[in-house]
Design a protein around this motif. Sequence first.
Motif, short mmCIF file in Angstrom:
data_model
loop_
_atom_site.label_atom_id
_atom_site.label_comp_id
_atom_site.label_asym_id
_atom_site.label_seq_id
_atom_site.Cartn_x
_atom_site.Cartn_y
_atom_site.Cartn_z
N ALA A 112 47.17 30.88 17.06
CA ALA A 112 48.22 30.07 17.71
C ALA A 112 48.45 30.51 19.16
CB ALA A 112 49.52 30.18 16.92
N LEU A 113 48.30 31.79 19.43
CA LEU A 113 48.59 32.31 20.78
C LEU A 113 47.33 32.83 21.46
CD1 LEU A 113 51.93 34.19 19.91
CD2 LEU A 113 51.65 31.90 20.91
N LEU A 114 46.16 32.33 21.04
CA LEU A 114 44.90 32.77 21.64
C LEU A 114 44.38 31.74 22.64
CD1 LEU A 114 42.70 34.43 18.85
CD2 LEU A 114 44.05 35.54 20.63
N TRP A 115 43.87 32.20 23.75
CA TRP A 115 43.37 31.33 24.81
C TRP A 115 42.02 31.82 25.29
CZ3 TRP A 115 46.70 27.58 27.44
CH2 TRP A 115 48.00 27.54 26.93
N HIS A 116 41.19 30.89 25.75
CA HIS A 116 39.99 31.24 26.51
C HIS A 116 40.39 31.34 27.98
CE1 HIS A 116 37.12 30.32 23.25
NE2 HIS A 116 37.87 29.29 22.98
N ALA A 117 40.20 32.54 28.58
CA ALA A 117 40.47 32.67 30.01
C ALA A 117 39.37 31.98 30.79
CB ALA A 117 40.53 34.15 30.41
N LEU A 118 39.76 31.13 31.72
CA LEU A 118 38.80 30.46 32.60
C LEU A 118 38.97 30.99 34.02
CD1 LEU A 118 39.51 26.81 31.30
CD2 LEU A 118 37.78 28.41 30.45
N THR A 119 38.33 30.35 34.97
CA THR A 119 38.66 30.55 36.38
C THR A 119 38.79 29.15 36.97
OG1 THR A 119 36.38 30.56 37.27
CG2 THR A 119 37.29 32.68 36.51
N PRO A 120 39.53 28.97 38.08
CA PRO A 120 40.08 30.00 38.96
C PRO A 120 41.24 30.78 38.36
CG PRO A 120 39.93 27.88 40.09
CD PRO A 120 39.71 27.62 38.64
N GLN A 121 41.40 32.01 38.91
CA GLN A 121 42.54 32.86 38.64
C GLN A 121 43.21 33.11 40.00
OE1 GLN A 121 41.84 36.08 35.85
NE2 GLN A 121 40.62 34.74 34.52
N TYR A 122 44.55 33.02 40.03
CA TYR A 122 45.27 32.80 41.29
C TYR A 122 46.37 33.84 41.46
CZ TYR A 122 47.85 29.84 44.68
OH TYR A 122 48.50 29.34 45.79
N PHE A 123 46.18 34.74 42.45
CA PHE A 123 47.13 35.83 42.66
C PHE A 123 47.30 36.14 44.14
CE2 PHE A 123 47.62 36.92 38.27
CZ PHE A 123 46.40 36.69 37.67
N PRO A 124 48.44 36.77 44.52
CA PRO A 124 48.58 37.23 45.91
C PRO A 124 47.47 38.23 46.24
CG PRO A 124 50.69 37.36 44.76
CD PRO A 124 49.65 37.10 43.72
N ILE A 125 46.81 38.04 47.36
CA ILE A 125 45.66 38.89 47.72
C ILE A 125 46.03 40.36 47.73
CG2 ILE A 125 44.26 39.60 49.72
CD1 ILE A 125 43.69 36.70 50.26
N ASP A 126 47.19 40.72 48.34
CA ASP A 126 47.50 42.14 48.49
C ASP A 126 47.74 42.80 47.13
OD1 ASP A 126 49.86 40.80 48.03
OD2 ASP A 126 50.95 41.66 49.73
N THR A 127 48.46 42.10 46.25
CA THR A 127 48.76 42.68 44.92
C THR A 127 47.49 42.79 44.08
OG1 THR A 127 50.81 41.42 45.07
CG2 THR A 127 50.37 42.54 42.99
N LEU A 128 46.70 41.73 44.08
CA LEU A 128 45.46 41.74 43.28
C LEU A 128 44.50 42.81 43.79
CD1 LEU A 128 43.63 40.59 41.08
CD2 LEU A 128 42.89 38.83 42.72
N GLN A 129 44.36 42.90 45.11
CA GLN A 129 43.43 43.89 45.67
C GLN A 129 43.86 45.31 45.32
OE1 GLN A 129 44.04 46.06 48.45
NE2 GLN A 129 41.95 46.60 49.06
N ALA A 130 45.15 45.57 45.39
CA ALA A 130 45.66 46.92 45.07
C ALA A 130 45.48 47.22 43.58
CB ALA A 130 47.12 47.02 45.47
N ASN A 131 45.85 46.27 42.72
CA ASN A 131 45.77 46.51 41.28
C ASN A 131 44.33 46.62 40.81
OD1 ASN A 131 48.55 46.51 41.07
ND2 ASN A 131 48.68 44.34 40.53
N LEU A 132 43.44 45.81 41.36
CA LEU A 132 42.02 45.87 40.98
C LEU A 132 41.41 47.19 41.45
CD1 LEU A 132 39.60 44.55 39.66
CD2 LEU A 132 39.24 43.23 41.77
N THR A 133 41.75 47.61 42.66
CA THR A 133 41.27 48.90 43.17
C THR A 133 41.69 50.03 42.24
OG1 THR A 133 41.37 48.12 45.46
CG2 THR A 133 41.37 50.51 45.11
N ASN A 134 42.95 50.07 41.88
CA ASN A 134 43.48 51.16 41.03
C ASN A 134 42.91 51.10 39.62
OD1 ASN A 134 44.99 52.10 43.18
ND2 ASN A 134 46.78 50.84 42.62
#
Length: 233
Positions: free
Chosen positions: A160-182
């Motif tokens: 019931a609460l399962l999803w297939h993740a697709l793209t695009p995925q949409y985030f603020p560049i600065d937050t995504l870049q920092a979180n992905l780096t870490n």
Amino acid sequence: MQNNSDSIIAIVPAAGIGSRMAADKPKQYLQLGQQTILAHTLDVLISHPLISQVVIALHPQDQYFQHLAQAQHPKLVQVIGGGERADSVLAALNMAKTINPSAWALVHDAARPCLCHSDIDKLLKSQSRFPQGAILAAPVRDTMKRSDANGLITDTVERALLWHALTPQYFPIDTLQANLTNALKAKVNITDEASAMEWAGVMPGLVTGRVDNIKVTHPDDLQLAQLFMSQAQ
Ligand SMILES: Nc1ccn([C@@H]2O[C@H](COP(=O)(O)OP(=O)(O)OP(=O)(O)O)[C@@H](O)[C@H]2O)c(=O)n1
Ligand SMILES: C[C@](O)(CO)[C@H](O)COP(=O)(O)O
């Protein structure tokens, strides 16, 4: 439609080798109708009026991209990708951050050529509802089974609460870049941008996307993508 971010920069991870496709070239350069998979994907992103630039991550030995008509488009910026998809996305984000650190990143797989503007618009419109960012996703339709190493069913997973993740995925560049780096520094297994945000404690939104936005991964996906592309025309 007004977007309340300064601008939107598309990020296209296109540095893979397509090993599961087992073709004679990287799958993003396989023909799909009149042009390659990557050319279709770039056309959708380049033609969207709210996307100011497209940063594409290429394999260091890529010998195909320069022959695409889209390679000369003024919206396009090239970077060299990395060993994993997440490394390629981060390389492109690092470039995007130098272009406009207050922009939002729309990360989309090169291998998903059937994306349409209506789904992009749906995701962009979700920004007011999901200021933390969101992804396109498709609700699971089938009964989901978990197996053991021998291919025997161990249990049925509540879908019931399962999803297939697709793209695009949409985030603020600065937050995504920092979180992905870490997350990568912490050796976390990151297979999509949302998982880097989740690791940092963010709960991204889910926006229902079209099921024809498939990722061309295995040989039989090509025929399916061709069918969807022909229906879109
Ligand atoms: N080091 C990598 C690996 C993948 N990708 C990109 O990420 C997208 C989704 O990855 P996937 O479908 O797994 O592509 P491949 O890695 O090429 O496929 P495979 O896993 O079968 O080798 C693709 O557009 C691919 O080009 C990338 O930019 N850099
Ligand atoms: C990003 C993605 O397409 C979301 O489903 C998926 O995680 C890519 O995985 P892959 O193994 O790199 O194809």
